[in-house]
Design an enzyme around this catalytic site. Sequence first.
Site, mmCIF file in Angstrom:
data_model
loop_
_atom_site.group_PDB
_atom_site.id
_atom_site.type_symbol
_atom_site.label_atom_id
_atom_site.label_comp_id
_atom_site.label_asym_id
_atom_site.label_seq_id
_atom_site.Cartn_x
_atom_site.Cartn_y
_atom_site.Cartn_z
ATOM 1 N N HIS A 1 8.989 -9.049 1.036
ATOM 2 C CA HIS A 1 8.919 -7.972 0.111
ATOM 3 C C HIS A 1 9.833 -8.254 -1.105
ATOM 4 C CE1 HIS A 1 7.835 -5.036 3.423
ATOM 5 N NE2 HIS A 1 8.357 -5.634 4.113
ATOM 6 N N HIS B 1 5.918 -12.230 5.774
ATOM 7 C CA HIS B 1 5.974 -11.733 4.567
ATOM 8 C C HIS B 1 7.042 -11.637 3.864
ATOM 9 C CE1 HIS B 1 5.280 -8.342 7.398
ATOM 10 N NE2 HIS B 1 6.237 -7.639 6.457
ATOM 11 N N ILE C 1 0.661 -1.214 0.104
ATOM 12 C CA ILE C 1 -0.092 0.197 -0.057
ATOM 13 C C ILE C 1 0.823 1.313 0.007
ATOM 14 C CG2 ILE C 1 -0.196 0.327 2.450
ATOM 15 C CD1 ILE C 1 -3.263 0.552 2.172
HETATM 16 P P1 5GP Z 1 7.004 -4.841 7.444
HETATM 17 O O1 5GP Z 1 7.244 -3.293 7.776
HETATM 18 O O2 5GP Z 1 6.104 -5.583 8.397
HETATM 19 O O3 5GP Z 1 8.189 -5.625 7.050
HETATM 20 O O4 5GP Z 1 5.986 -4.584 6.268
HETATM 21 C C1 5GP Z 1 4.670 -4.604 6.356
HETATM 22 C C2 5GP Z 1 4.310 -4.012 5.044
HETATM 23 O O5 5GP Z 1 2.923 -3.784 4.864
HETATM 24 C C3 5GP Z 1 4.603 -2.172 4.916
HETATM 25 O O6 5GP Z 1 5.450 -2.100 3.737
HETATM 26 C C4 5GP Z 1 3.236 -1.576 4.699
HETATM 27 O O7 5GP Z 1 3.292 -0.507 3.650
HETATM 28 C C5 5GP Z 1 2.377 -2.853 4.056
HETATM 29 N N1 5GP Z 1 0.916 -2.672 4.558
HETATM 30 C C6 5GP Z 1 0.487 -2.557 5.823
HETATM 31 N N2 5GP Z 1 -0.813 -2.499 5.735
HETATM 32 C C7 5GP Z 1 -1.090 -2.733 4.446
HETATM 33 C C8 5GP Z 1 -2.478 -2.705 3.890
HETATM 34 O O8 5GP Z 1 -3.524 -2.857 4.610
HETATM 35 N N3 5GP Z 1 -2.466 -3.158 2.496
HETATM 36 C C9 5GP Z 1 -1.280 -3.401 1.762
HETATM 37 N N4 5GP Z 1 -1.313 -3.662 0.729
HETATM 38 N N5 5GP Z 1 -0.131 -3.216 2.577
HETATM 39 C C10 5GP Z 1 -0.099 -2.689 3.785
#
Ligand code: 5GP
Length: 113
Positions: free
Chosen positions: A102, A100, A31
């Site tokens: 990336h 997840h 997002i």
């Molecule tokens: P982390 O910081 O946990 O490695 O990555 C989480 C990712 O999820 C972030 O890059 C954030 O932008 C993405 N994200 C968080 N909420 C949502 C959402 O509701 N939809 C989508 N498509 N991405 C999300």
Amino acid sequence: MSDCIFCKIIKGEIPSTNVYQDEHVTAFRDINPAAPTHILIVPNKHIESVNFVIPDDEALIGKLFAVAKQLAEKEGVSESGYRLVVNTGAEAGQTVFHLHMHLLGGRPMRALG
Ligand code: 5GP
Ligand code: ZN
């Protein structure tokens, strides 16, 4: 998990731009993209982080890489290069506690450090 945002995305309960889904893995666009290609590849099973991976999950974790390879080709970044990142724990920047990967590509990336 009922209050997990990625579980809700996987089940189609909140909107997302999905680019891949099968019975084990879902992939959708981040997002808040940090690169022209920024896709999140997630196991459909709720696993909080790498810390919670069990031996039974090994094929599933391997599948994340297979999907990443396929999506990198589709996005046209296979040759130019792409980065696969799995943040684990708060200090690493994990903000969503559903494992997840990336997939980042489409621009030069700086060295880690
Ligand atoms: P982390 O910081 O946990 O490695 O990555 C989480 C990712 O999820 C972030 O890059 C954030 O932008 C993405 N994200 C968080 N909420 C949502 C959402 O509701 N939809 C989508 N498509 N991405 C999300
Ligand atoms: Zn979840």
